[in-house]
Scaffold this active site. Structure first.
Site, PDB file in Angstrom:
ATOM      1  N   ASP A   1      -6.509  -6.440   4.561  1.00 40.79           N
ATOM      2  CA  ASP A   1      -5.847  -5.141   4.510  1.00 40.79           C
ATOM      3  C   ASP A   1      -5.824  -4.556   5.918  1.00 40.79           C
ATOM      4  O   ASP A   1      -6.883  -4.324   6.500  1.00 40.79           O
ATOM      5  CB  ASP A   1      -6.669  -4.242   3.555  1.00 40.79           C
ATOM      6  CG  ASP A   1      -6.058  -2.879   3.346  1.00 40.79           C
ATOM      7  OD1 ASP A   1      -4.923  -2.641   3.783  1.00 40.79           O
ATOM      8  OD2 ASP A   1      -6.741  -2.045   2.705  1.00 40.79           O
ATOM      9  N   GLY A   2      -4.600  -4.349   6.428  1.00 36.26           N
ATOM     10  CA  GLY A   2      -4.451  -3.729   7.739  1.00 36.26           C
ATOM     11  C   GLY A   2      -3.680  -4.610   8.698  1.00 36.26           C
ATOM     12  O   GLY A   2      -4.115  -5.710   9.023  1.00 36.26           O
TER      13      GLY A   2
ATOM     14  N   MET B   1     -12.139   4.429  -0.061  1.00 37.57           N
ATOM     15  CA  MET B   1     -12.727   4.607   1.282  1.00 37.57           C
ATOM     16  C   MET B   1     -13.404   5.973   1.276  1.00 37.57           C
ATOM     17  O   MET B   1     -12.978   6.916   1.961  1.00 37.57           O
ATOM     18  CB  MET B   1     -11.638   4.515   2.346  1.00 37.57           C
ATOM     19  CG  MET B   1     -11.132   3.094   2.550  1.00 37.57           C
ATOM     20  SD  MET B   1      -9.578   3.025   3.445  1.00 37.57           S
ATOM     21  CE  MET B   1      -8.436   3.311   2.099  1.00 37.57           C
TER      22      MET B   1
ATOM     23  N   ASP C   1      -4.788   3.612  -1.700  1.00 32.97           N
ATOM     24  CA  ASP C   1      -5.837   3.913  -0.720  1.00 32.97           C
ATOM     25  C   ASP C   1      -6.380   5.316  -0.922  1.00 32.97           C
ATOM     26  O   ASP C   1      -5.659   6.300  -0.763  1.00 32.97           O
ATOM     27  CB  ASP C   1      -5.266   3.800   0.700  1.00 32.97           C
ATOM     28  CG  ASP C   1      -5.075   2.362   1.126  1.00 32.97           C
ATOM     29  OD1 ASP C   1      -6.025   1.577   0.994  1.00 32.97           O
ATOM     30  OD2 ASP C   1      -3.963   2.028   1.587  1.00 32.97           O
TER      31      ASP C   1
ATOM     32  N   SER D   1       0.859  -1.195   0.000  1.00 37.98           N
ATOM     33  CA  SER D   1       0.000   0.000   0.000  1.00 37.98           C
ATOM     34  C   SER D   1       0.891   1.238   0.000  1.00 37.98           C
ATOM     35  O   SER D   1       1.682   1.437   0.926  1.00 37.98           O
ATOM     36  CB  SER D   1      -0.878   0.008   1.252  1.00 37.98           C
ATOM     37  OG  SER D   1      -1.363   1.324   1.471  1.00 37.98           O
TER      38      SER D   1
ATOM     39  N   MET E   1     -11.518  -5.905   5.826  1.00 37.68           N
ATOM     40  CA  MET E   1     -10.608  -5.013   6.554  1.00 37.68           C
ATOM     41  C   MET E   1     -10.233  -5.637   7.896  1.00 37.68           C
ATOM     42  O   MET E   1     -11.094  -6.079   8.650  1.00 37.68           O
ATOM     43  CB  MET E   1     -11.271  -3.652   6.798  1.00 37.68           C
ATOM     44  CG  MET E   1     -11.472  -2.806   5.559  1.00 37.68           C
ATOM     45  SD  MET E   1      -9.959  -2.411   4.659  1.00 37.68           S
ATOM     46  CE  MET E   1      -8.984  -1.543   5.876  1.00 37.68           C
TER      47      MET E   1
ATOM     48  N   HIS F   1      -8.493   1.137  -3.693  1.00 39.99           N
ATOM     49  CA  HIS F   1      -9.381   0.895  -2.547  1.00 39.99           C
ATOM     50  C   HIS F   1     -10.046   2.215  -2.195  1.00 39.99           C
ATOM     51  O   HIS F   1      -9.425   3.100  -1.612  1.00 39.99           O
ATOM     52  CB  HIS F   1      -8.533   0.353  -1.375  1.00 39.99           C
ATOM     53  CG  HIS F   1      -9.295   0.131  -0.111  1.00 39.99           C
ATOM     54  ND1 HIS F   1      -8.657  -0.087   1.100  1.00 39.99           N
ATOM     55  CD2 HIS F   1     -10.625   0.079   0.154  1.00 39.99           C
ATOM     56  CE1 HIS F   1      -9.578  -0.254   2.049  1.00 39.99           C
ATOM     57  NE2 HIS F   1     -10.762  -0.153   1.503  1.00 39.99           N
TER      58      HIS F   1
ATOM     59  N   MET G   1      -9.023   8.144   0.373  1.00 43.96           N
ATOM     60  CA  MET G   1      -9.802   8.524   1.569  1.00 43.96           C
ATOM     61  C   MET G   1     -10.355   9.932   1.404  1.00 43.96           C
ATOM     62  O   MET G   1      -9.684  10.803   0.840  1.00 43.96           O
ATOM     63  CB  MET G   1      -8.901   8.484   2.798  1.00 43.96           C
ATOM     64  CG  MET G   1      -8.184   7.164   2.995  1.00 43.96           C
ATOM     65  SD  MET G   1      -7.194   7.194   4.473  1.00 43.96           S
ATOM     66  CE  MET G   1      -6.395   5.584   4.367  1.00 43.96           C
TER      67      MET G   1
ATOM     68  N   HIS H   1      -1.319  -1.294  -4.189  1.00 43.24           N
ATOM     69  CA  HIS H   1      -2.595  -0.956  -3.556  1.00 43.24           C
ATOM     70  C   HIS H   1      -2.627   0.554  -3.305  1.00 43.24           C
ATOM     71  O   HIS H   1      -1.722   1.109  -2.699  1.00 43.24           O
ATOM     72  CB  HIS H   1      -2.698  -1.737  -2.244  1.00 43.24           C
ATOM     73  CG  HIS H   1      -3.976  -1.583  -1.491  1.00 43.24           C
ATOM     74  ND1 HIS H   1      -5.124  -2.297  -1.798  1.00 43.24           N
ATOM     75  CD2 HIS H   1      -4.296  -0.821  -0.424  1.00 43.24           C
ATOM     76  CE1 HIS H   1      -6.084  -1.977  -0.946  1.00 43.24           C
ATOM     77  NE2 HIS H   1      -5.617  -1.069  -0.097  1.00 43.24           N
TER      78      HIS H   1
HETATM   79  C1  DX5 Z   1      -6.063   1.444   5.884  1.00 40.78           C
HETATM   80  C2  DX5 Z   1      -5.663   1.152   4.463  1.00 40.78           C
HETATM   81  C3  DX5 Z   1      -4.587   0.148   4.345  1.00 40.78           C
HETATM   82  C4  DX5 Z   1      -3.276   0.534   4.960  1.00 40.78           C
HETATM   83  C5  DX5 Z   1      -2.567  -0.704   5.369  1.00 40.78           C
HETATM   84  O1  DX5 Z   1      -7.210   2.211   5.878  1.00 40.78           O
HETATM   85  O2  DX5 Z   1      -6.778   0.672   3.733  1.00 40.78           O
HETATM   86  O3  DX5 Z   1      -4.380  -0.217   2.988  1.00 40.78           O
HETATM   87  O4  DX5 Z   1      -2.469   1.294   4.121  1.00 40.78           O
HETATM   88  O5  DX5 Z   1      -1.438  -0.353   6.047  1.00 40.78           O
HETATM   89  P1  DX5 Z   1      -0.678  -1.294   7.078  1.00 40.78           P
HETATM   90  O6  DX5 Z   1      -0.217  -2.494   6.339  1.00 40.78           O
HETATM   91  O7  DX5 Z   1       0.442  -0.422   7.537  1.00 40.78           O
HETATM   92  O8  DX5 Z   1      -1.647  -1.631   8.183  1.00 40.78           O
HETATM   93 ZN    ZN Z   2      -6.461  -0.276   1.697  1.00 37.85          ZN
END
Ligand code: DX5
Ligand code: ZN
Length: 245
Positions: A198-199, A94, A60, A33, A163, A92, A62, A58
Protein backbone atom coordinates in the site's frame (compact mmCIF):
# COMPACT_ATOMS: atom_id res chain seq x y z
CA UNK A 1 -17.70 -17.11 4.04
CA UNK A 2 -16.57 -19.75 1.58
CA UNK A 3 -12.83 -20.31 1.36
CA UNK A 4 -12.85 -21.06 -2.33
CA UNK A 5 -12.00 -18.49 -4.95
CA UNK A 6 -14.50 -20.04 -7.35
CA UNK A 7 -17.09 -17.54 -8.33
CA UNK A 8 -14.86 -14.47 -8.25
CA UNK A 9 -15.88 -12.49 -11.26
CA UNK A 10 -13.38 -9.87 -12.36
CA UNK A 11 -14.95 -6.45 -12.56
CA UNK A 12 -18.06 -7.52 -10.71
CA UNK A 13 -16.82 -8.85 -7.44
CA UNK A 14 -19.04 -11.49 -5.92
CA UNK A 15 -17.39 -10.87 -2.57
CA UNK A 16 -20.42 -11.39 -0.38
CA UNK A 17 -20.15 -15.15 -0.83
CA UNK A 18 -16.41 -15.49 -1.52
CA UNK A 19 -13.65 -15.02 1.03
CA UNK A 20 -11.16 -12.98 -0.93
CA UNK A 21 -8.45 -12.76 1.71
CA UNK A 22 -8.14 -16.44 2.69
CA UNK A 23 -7.17 -19.47 0.63
CA UNK A 24 -5.57 -19.92 -2.78
CA UNK A 25 -5.38 -17.19 -5.40
CA UNK A 26 -4.65 -17.45 -9.09
CA UNK A 27 -4.19 -13.77 -9.91
CA UNK A 28 -3.19 -10.73 -7.87
CA UNK A 29 -5.97 -8.66 -6.33
CA UNK A 30 -6.21 -4.92 -6.92
CA UNK A 31 -8.02 -2.66 -4.46
CA UNK A 32 -8.48 1.04 -5.19
CA UNK A 33 -8.12 3.25 -2.11
CA UNK A 34 -11.04 5.65 -1.89
CA UNK A 35 -8.75 8.20 -0.23
CA UNK A 36 -8.13 9.43 -3.79
CA UNK A 37 -11.79 9.27 -4.90
CA UNK A 38 -13.98 12.31 -5.50
CA UNK A 39 -15.86 12.43 -2.18
CA UNK A 40 -18.66 14.53 -3.67
CA UNK A 41 -19.70 11.47 -5.64
CA UNK A 42 -18.34 8.60 -3.60
CA UNK A 43 -21.00 6.02 -4.50
CA UNK A 44 -20.51 6.56 -8.24
CA UNK A 45 -16.73 6.42 -7.80
CA UNK A 46 -16.93 3.08 -5.98
CA UNK A 47 -19.26 1.59 -8.58
CA UNK A 48 -17.06 2.87 -11.38
CA UNK A 49 -13.87 1.20 -10.14
CA UNK A 50 -15.75 -2.05 -9.43
CA UNK A 51 -17.10 -1.96 -13.00
CA UNK A 52 -13.55 -1.26 -14.16
CA UNK A 53 -12.20 -4.48 -12.64
CA UNK A 54 -11.40 -3.68 -9.00
CA UNK A 55 -11.33 -6.80 -6.83
CA UNK A 56 -12.02 -4.92 -3.61
CA UNK A 57 -12.29 -1.44 -2.10
CA UNK A 58 -9.64 -0.19 0.35
CA UNK A 59 -10.89 2.22 3.05
CA UNK A 60 -8.21 4.25 4.88
CA UNK A 61 -9.10 5.31 8.42
CA UNK A 62 -6.85 7.97 10.03
CA UNK A 63 -7.04 9.60 13.43
CA UNK A 64 -4.66 12.57 13.24
CA UNK A 65 -2.59 10.93 15.97
CA UNK A 66 -1.09 7.67 14.71
CA UNK A 67 -0.74 9.44 11.35
CA UNK A 68 -0.63 13.20 10.67
CA UNK A 69 -3.93 13.31 8.82
CA UNK A 70 -7.66 12.76 9.31
CA UNK A 71 -9.78 10.85 6.83
CA UNK A 72 -13.02 8.99 7.44
CA UNK A 73 -14.90 6.77 9.86
CA UNK A 74 -17.45 3.92 9.97
CA UNK A 75 -20.17 6.05 8.32
CA UNK A 76 -18.13 6.22 5.12
CA UNK A 77 -17.54 2.47 5.21
CA UNK A 78 -21.30 1.98 5.55
CA UNK A 79 -21.85 4.31 2.60
CA UNK A 80 -19.47 2.20 0.47
CA UNK A 81 -21.43 -0.88 1.51
CA UNK A 82 -24.70 0.75 0.43
CA UNK A 83 -23.18 1.89 -2.87
CA UNK A 84 -21.83 -1.59 -3.69
CA UNK A 85 -23.64 -4.22 -1.60
CA UNK A 86 -21.51 -7.14 -2.80
CA UNK A 87 -18.05 -5.62 -2.94
CA UNK A 88 -15.28 -6.79 -0.59
CA UNK A 89 -14.38 -3.96 1.79
CA UNK A 90 -10.85 -3.85 3.20
CA UNK A 91 -10.57 -1.43 6.15
CA UNK A 92 -7.07 -0.15 6.98
CA UNK A 93 -7.05 1.31 10.48
CA UNK A 94 -4.29 3.90 10.92
CA UNK A 95 -5.42 4.77 14.43
CA UNK A 96 -3.98 4.48 17.89
CA UNK A 97 -6.90 2.56 19.40
CA UNK A 98 -7.99 -0.08 16.86
CA UNK A 99 -9.57 -2.25 19.57
CA UNK A 100 -12.29 0.39 20.09
CA UNK A 101 -13.33 0.41 16.45
CA UNK A 102 -13.68 -3.26 15.51
CA UNK A 103 -17.39 -3.47 16.28
CA UNK A 104 -18.31 -0.20 14.53
CA UNK A 105 -16.58 -1.36 11.35
CA UNK A 106 -18.15 -4.82 11.58
CA UNK A 107 -21.55 -3.09 11.76
CA UNK A 108 -20.54 -0.83 8.86
CA UNK A 109 -20.13 -3.85 6.58
CA UNK A 110 -16.35 -4.37 6.46
CA UNK A 111 -15.07 -7.76 5.23
CA UNK A 112 -11.49 -7.34 6.43
CA UNK A 113 -10.00 -5.18 9.15
CA UNK A 114 -6.28 -4.47 9.28
CA UNK A 115 -4.67 -2.69 12.23
CA UNK A 116 -1.09 -1.58 12.84
CA UNK A 117 1.27 -3.74 14.86
CA UNK A 118 2.96 -0.60 16.21
CA UNK A 119 -0.05 0.34 18.37
CA UNK A 120 -1.24 -3.01 19.69
CA UNK A 121 0.31 -4.81 22.65
CA UNK A 122 -1.71 -7.99 22.12
CA UNK A 123 -1.89 -8.33 18.33
CA UNK A 124 -2.66 -12.04 18.39
CA UNK A 125 -5.72 -11.53 20.57
CA UNK A 126 -6.99 -8.68 18.41
CA UNK A 127 -6.56 -10.73 15.22
CA UNK A 128 -8.59 -13.49 16.85
CA UNK A 129 -11.28 -11.09 17.91
CA UNK A 130 -11.66 -9.77 14.36
CA UNK A 131 -11.90 -13.32 13.00
CA UNK A 132 -14.45 -14.28 15.65
CA UNK A 133 -16.57 -11.41 14.30
CA UNK A 134 -16.70 -13.27 10.97
CA UNK A 135 -14.18 -11.08 9.14
CA UNK A 136 -10.67 -11.72 7.91
CA UNK A 137 -7.94 -10.07 9.95
CA UNK A 138 -4.90 -8.16 8.75
CA UNK A 139 -1.87 -6.66 10.43
CA UNK A 140 0.18 -3.79 9.03
CA UNK A 141 3.71 -2.51 9.50
CA UNK A 142 5.11 0.94 8.73
CA UNK A 143 8.25 1.31 6.58
CA UNK A 144 10.59 1.50 9.56
CA UNK A 145 9.17 -1.58 11.31
CA UNK A 146 11.14 -4.76 10.52
CA UNK A 147 9.28 -7.79 9.22
CA UNK A 148 10.61 -9.80 12.18
CA UNK A 149 8.17 -7.93 14.42
CA UNK A 150 5.43 -9.95 12.68
CA UNK A 151 7.02 -13.31 13.49
CA UNK A 152 4.70 -14.02 16.48
CA UNK A 153 1.56 -13.61 14.34
CA UNK A 154 2.62 -15.24 11.08
CA UNK A 155 0.21 -18.11 11.74
CA UNK A 156 -2.66 -15.93 12.97
CA UNK A 157 -3.19 -13.13 10.44
CA UNK A 158 -5.02 -13.64 7.15
CA UNK A 159 -3.23 -10.65 5.64
CA UNK A 160 0.08 -8.85 6.14
CA UNK A 161 0.12 -5.26 4.97
CA UNK A 162 3.60 -3.94 4.23
CA UNK A 163 3.41 -0.16 3.90
CA UNK A 164 5.47 1.15 1.01
CA UNK A 165 5.05 4.80 2.10
CA UNK A 166 4.82 6.44 5.50
CA UNK A 167 1.08 6.14 6.20
CA UNK A 168 -1.02 9.30 6.15
CA UNK A 169 -1.37 10.51 2.59
CA UNK A 170 -2.07 9.27 -0.92
CA UNK A 171 0.14 10.09 -3.88
CA UNK A 172 3.55 9.51 -2.25
CA UNK A 173 6.61 7.87 -3.83
CA UNK A 174 7.04 4.10 -3.47
CA UNK A 175 9.77 2.97 -1.05
CA UNK A 176 11.74 0.05 -2.49
CA UNK A 177 13.04 -0.82 0.98
CA UNK A 178 9.66 -2.49 1.57
CA UNK A 179 10.35 -5.22 -1.02
CA UNK A 180 12.73 -7.43 1.00
CA UNK A 181 10.18 -7.41 3.81
CA UNK A 182 7.54 -8.78 1.45
CA UNK A 183 9.91 -11.51 0.30
CA UNK A 184 10.66 -12.53 3.88
CA UNK A 185 7.00 -12.61 4.90
CA UNK A 186 5.86 -14.47 1.80
CA UNK A 187 8.47 -17.17 2.27
CA UNK A 188 7.24 -17.75 5.80
CA UNK A 189 3.47 -17.28 5.59
CA UNK A 190 2.81 -19.56 2.61
CA UNK A 191 0.45 -19.04 -0.35
CA UNK A 192 -2.89 -19.10 1.48
CA UNK A 193 -2.47 -15.76 3.26
CA UNK A 194 -2.45 -12.38 1.57
CA UNK A 195 0.59 -10.12 1.44
CA UNK A 196 -0.62 -6.64 0.61
CA UNK A 197 1.32 -3.50 -0.29
CA UNK A 198 0.00 0.00 0.00
CA UNK A 199 1.51 3.28 -1.15
CA UNK A 200 2.91 4.48 -4.45
CA UNK A 201 1.62 1.50 -6.43
CA UNK A 202 1.63 2.08 -10.21
CA UNK A 203 2.32 -0.35 -13.09
CA UNK A 204 6.12 -0.16 -12.71
CA UNK A 205 6.24 -0.50 -8.93
CA UNK A 206 3.53 -3.19 -9.07
CA UNK A 207 5.86 -5.41 -11.10
CA UNK A 208 8.43 -5.27 -8.31
CA UNK A 209 5.75 -5.95 -5.69
CA UNK A 210 4.40 -9.00 -7.52
CA UNK A 211 7.91 -10.33 -8.16
CA UNK A 212 8.60 -10.08 -4.43
CA UNK A 213 5.53 -12.23 -3.69
CA UNK A 214 2.86 -9.63 -3.05
CA UNK A 215 -0.61 -10.83 -4.14
CA UNK A 216 -2.78 -7.92 -3.01
CA UNK A 217 -2.17 -4.38 -4.25
CA UNK A 218 -3.73 -1.14 -3.03
CA UNK A 219 -3.69 1.79 -5.45
CA UNK A 220 -5.21 5.20 -4.85
CA UNK A 221 -3.87 8.03 -6.98
CA UNK A 222 -2.94 5.82 -9.90
CA UNK A 223 -6.45 4.35 -10.28
CA UNK A 224 -8.65 7.31 -9.38
CA UNK A 225 -6.43 9.72 -11.31
CA UNK A 226 -6.42 7.61 -14.47
CA UNK A 227 -8.40 8.53 -17.55
CA UNK A 228 -8.81 4.83 -18.27
CA UNK A 229 -9.35 3.17 -14.91
CA UNK A 230 -9.88 -0.28 -16.40
CA UNK A 231 -6.44 -0.15 -18.04
CA UNK A 232 -4.88 1.20 -14.84
CA UNK A 233 -6.28 -1.65 -12.73
CA UNK A 234 -5.33 -4.29 -15.32
CA UNK A 235 -1.76 -3.00 -15.56
CA UNK A 236 -1.34 -3.09 -11.78
CA UNK A 237 -2.67 -6.67 -11.69
CA UNK A 238 -0.25 -7.63 -14.49
CA UNK A 239 -0.42 -10.61 -16.77
CA UNK A 240 2.12 -12.91 -15.19
CA UNK A 241 0.25 -13.99 -12.11
CA UNK A 242 1.87 -14.04 -8.67
CA UNK A 243 5.62 -14.52 -8.50
CA UNK A 244 8.10 -14.98 -5.73
CA UNK A 245 6.39 -17.86 -3.98
C1 DX5 B 1 -1.65 5.86 2.87
C2 DX5 B 1 -2.84 4.97 2.63
C3 DX5 B 1 -2.90 4.43 1.26
C4 DX5 B 1 -3.06 5.44 0.17
C5 DX5 B 1 -2.45 4.90 -1.07
O1 DX5 B 1 -1.56 6.13 4.22
O2 DX5 B 1 -2.81 3.87 3.52
O3 DX5 B 1 -3.93 3.45 1.14
O4 DX5 B 1 -4.38 5.81 -0.06
O5 DX5 B 1 -2.47 5.87 -2.03
P1 DX5 B 1 -1.50 5.92 -3.29
O6 DX5 B 1 -1.76 4.71 -4.10
O7 DX5 B 1 -1.93 7.18 -3.96
O8 DX5 B 1 -0.09 5.98 -2.77
ZN1 ZN C 1 -4.18 2.10 3.17
Amino acid sequence: MARSQRGVRRGNVAAADVCLFRGPLTAPLVGPSILSADFTRLGAEVRDVVRSGADYIHVDIMDGHFVPNLSMGPAICAAVRRAAPRVWIDVHLMIGNPRDFIDPFVRAGANNITFHLEVERKPRALLRRIKESGLTAGIAIKPKTPWTALAPVLDEADLFLVMSVEPGFGGQAFMRSSLPKVRAIRTRCGPLRRVEMDGGIAPDTAVACRDAGCDTLVAGAHVFGATNRRAAIASIRGARGIRGR
